[in-house]
Design an enzyme around this catalytic site. Sequence first.
Site, PDB file in Angstrom:
ATOM      1  CG  ASN A   9      -1.700   1.239   1.413  1.00  0.00           C
ATOM      2  OD1 ASN A   9      -1.788   2.055   0.505  1.00  0.00           O
ATOM      3  ND2 ASN A   9      -2.301   1.401   2.583  1.00  0.00           N
ATOM      4  CD1 TRP A  10       3.948   1.217  -2.703  1.00  0.00           C
ATOM      5  CD2 TRP A  10       3.732   2.173  -4.718  1.00  0.00           C
ATOM      6  NE1 TRP A  10       4.770   0.557  -3.574  1.00  0.00           N
ATOM      7  CE2 TRP A  10       4.662   1.112  -4.815  1.00  0.00           C
ATOM      8  CE3 TRP A  10       3.445   2.912  -5.863  1.00  0.00           C
ATOM      9  CZ2 TRP A  10       5.302   0.788  -6.016  1.00  0.00           C
ATOM     10  CZ3 TRP A  10       4.073   2.588  -7.062  1.00  0.00           C
ATOM     11  CH2 TRP A  10       4.988   1.541  -7.138  1.00  0.00           C
ATOM     12  CE  LYS A  11      -0.163   3.374   4.684  1.00  0.00           C
ATOM     13  NZ  LYS A  11      -0.061   3.513   6.134  1.00  0.00           N
ATOM     14  CG  HIS A  94      -5.886   2.207   4.991  1.00  0.00           C
ATOM     15  ND1 HIS A  94      -5.458   3.156   5.893  1.00  0.00           N
ATOM     16  CD2 HIS A  94      -4.901   1.292   4.896  1.00  0.00           C
ATOM     17  CE1 HIS A  94      -4.250   2.811   6.315  1.00  0.00           C
ATOM     18  NE2 HIS A  94      -3.886   1.685   5.731  1.00  0.00           N
ATOM     19  CD  GLU A  96      -2.865   5.723   6.590  1.00  0.00           C
ATOM     20  OE1 GLU A  96      -2.846   5.757   5.335  1.00  0.00           O
ATOM     21  OE2 GLU A  96      -1.949   5.222   7.263  1.00  0.00           O
ATOM     22  CD  GLU A 166      -3.730  -2.304   7.267  1.00  0.00           C
ATOM     23  OE1 GLU A 166      -2.636  -2.592   6.784  1.00  0.00           O
ATOM     24  OE2 GLU A 166      -4.319  -1.237   7.037  1.00  0.00           O
ATOM     25  N   GLY A 172       2.336   2.362  10.635  1.00  0.00           N
ATOM     26  CA  GLY A 172       3.320   3.426  10.469  1.00  0.00           C
ATOM     27  C   GLY A 172       4.051   3.800  11.751  1.00  0.00           C
ATOM     28  CB  SER A 212       4.942  -1.774  11.881  1.00  0.00           C
ATOM     29  OG  SER A 212       4.574  -0.425  12.120  1.00  0.00           O
ATOM     30  N   GLY A 233       2.686  -1.178   4.256  1.00  0.00           N
ATOM     31  CA  GLY A 233       2.780   0.239   3.903  1.00  0.00           C
ATOM     32  C   GLY A 233       4.227   0.649   3.668  1.00  0.00           C
ATOM     33  N   GLY A 234       4.848   1.224   4.681  1.00  0.00           N
ATOM     34  CA  GLY A 234       6.204   1.768   4.571  1.00  0.00           C
ATOM     35  C   GLY A 234       7.207   0.829   3.901  1.00  0.00           C
TER      36      GLY A 234
HETATM   37  P1  PGA Z   1       2.646   0.299   7.585  1.00  0.00           P
HETATM   38  O1  PGA Z   1       1.206   0.563   6.933  1.00  0.00           O
HETATM   39  O2  PGA Z   1       3.143  -0.998   7.059  1.00  0.00           O
HETATM   40  O3  PGA Z   1       3.483   1.477   7.153  1.00  0.00           O
HETATM   41  O4  PGA Z   1       2.439   0.257   9.071  1.00  0.00           O
HETATM   42  C1  PGA Z   1       0.301  -0.483   6.728  1.00  0.00           C
HETATM   43  C2  PGA Z   1      -0.989   0.031   6.138  1.00  0.00           C
HETATM   44  O5  PGA Z   1      -1.415   1.134   6.500  1.00  0.00           O
HETATM   45  O6  PGA Z   1      -1.608  -0.634   5.298  1.00  0.00           O
END
Ligand code: PGA
Length: 250
Positions: A9-11, A94, A96, A166, A172, A212, A233-234
Site C-alpha cells: 500500500n503505497w499510500k 483503510h 486512514e 490492521e 506506520g 509495520s 505500507g512503509g
Molecule cells: P505500515 O502501513 O506498514 O506502514 O504500518 C500499513 C498500512 O497502513 O496498510
Amino acid sequence: MRKKIIAGNWKMNMLPNEAIEFIQKLEPLVTDTNNEVILCVPYTDLFYALLTAQQTNIKIGAQNMHFEEKGAYTGEVSAEMLKSINVEYVIIGHSERRAYFAETDETVNKKLKSALKHELKPIVCVGETLESREAGKTQKIITTQTRLALEGINSEDVEKVIIAYEPIWAIGTGKTATAEDAEESIQAIREEIKKIYGQEISKRVIILYGGSVKSSNCKELFTMPDIDGGLVGGASLEPIEFSKIVNYEK
Ligand code: PGA
C-alpha cells in the site's frame, strides 16, 4: 489451501516514473514466488503501473473508490472506472480513510458491494485503536466492523473478499502486533465469518495482517495458521525490502 497474498500500500507516495522504476526493479526479484504480489498505488500511477506490470506476476490495485456508479461527485473515482483500465484490486475502508475522510462502516459496505458488482477484488480493512485495545474491546470492534462491512454480501461473493486486519496503533508506528496477538484477532474475524456463512466458507476467506510489517518480522506473522499474508505500507516503498517480504519463506 488459502493462497498467501502480499499487498503493498503505497499510500500518497511515488510519482509515475518512480512507480515504473520500482516495478522494473521488483519484477526479477519476485518471478518465482507462488504468492500473490499486489501493489496498491495512487490513482495517478495506475495506468503506468498497469502497463509496466503487464506480463509479470505483479498485480495492481487502487487504494480507494466511490460507491456510486457515476455522477456529481467531484474528485471521486468509481469501481467501473478502475475496472475499465484493468485494475484488479482495491483497498476499501483503510483506517486512514476512516480517520481523515469520514469513511464509515456504512460507506465501506456500499463500496464493497460496488467493487464486487464490477468484479474488482476488494481488500477490506478493519482494526482497533490503541484506546480500544487497552479497554479490552479489540475483538468486539473488529468483529463488528467485519459484520457491518459484509452486510448483504452473499456466500458466493464473500469468498472474493480479502480482509486486512490492521490494528491502528501498529500502522506506520514501527510497533507490530505480536504474531500471537495478530493470530488471535484474525481468528476472531474468521469466527465471525463462520457465524454468518458457516465453517467451510470461513476457512476459505483470505485474511491479511497489516501494521509495520517488514522483512524482519513478516515470517513469524505469515506462518501463523490463520494469517494469509500482509498489507504492507512503509516497507513496500523499497523494492528489495518488499521482495524479501514477498519471498518470506526463503
Ligand atoms: P505500515 O502501513 O506498514 O506502514 O504500518 C500499513 C498500512 O497502513 O496498510
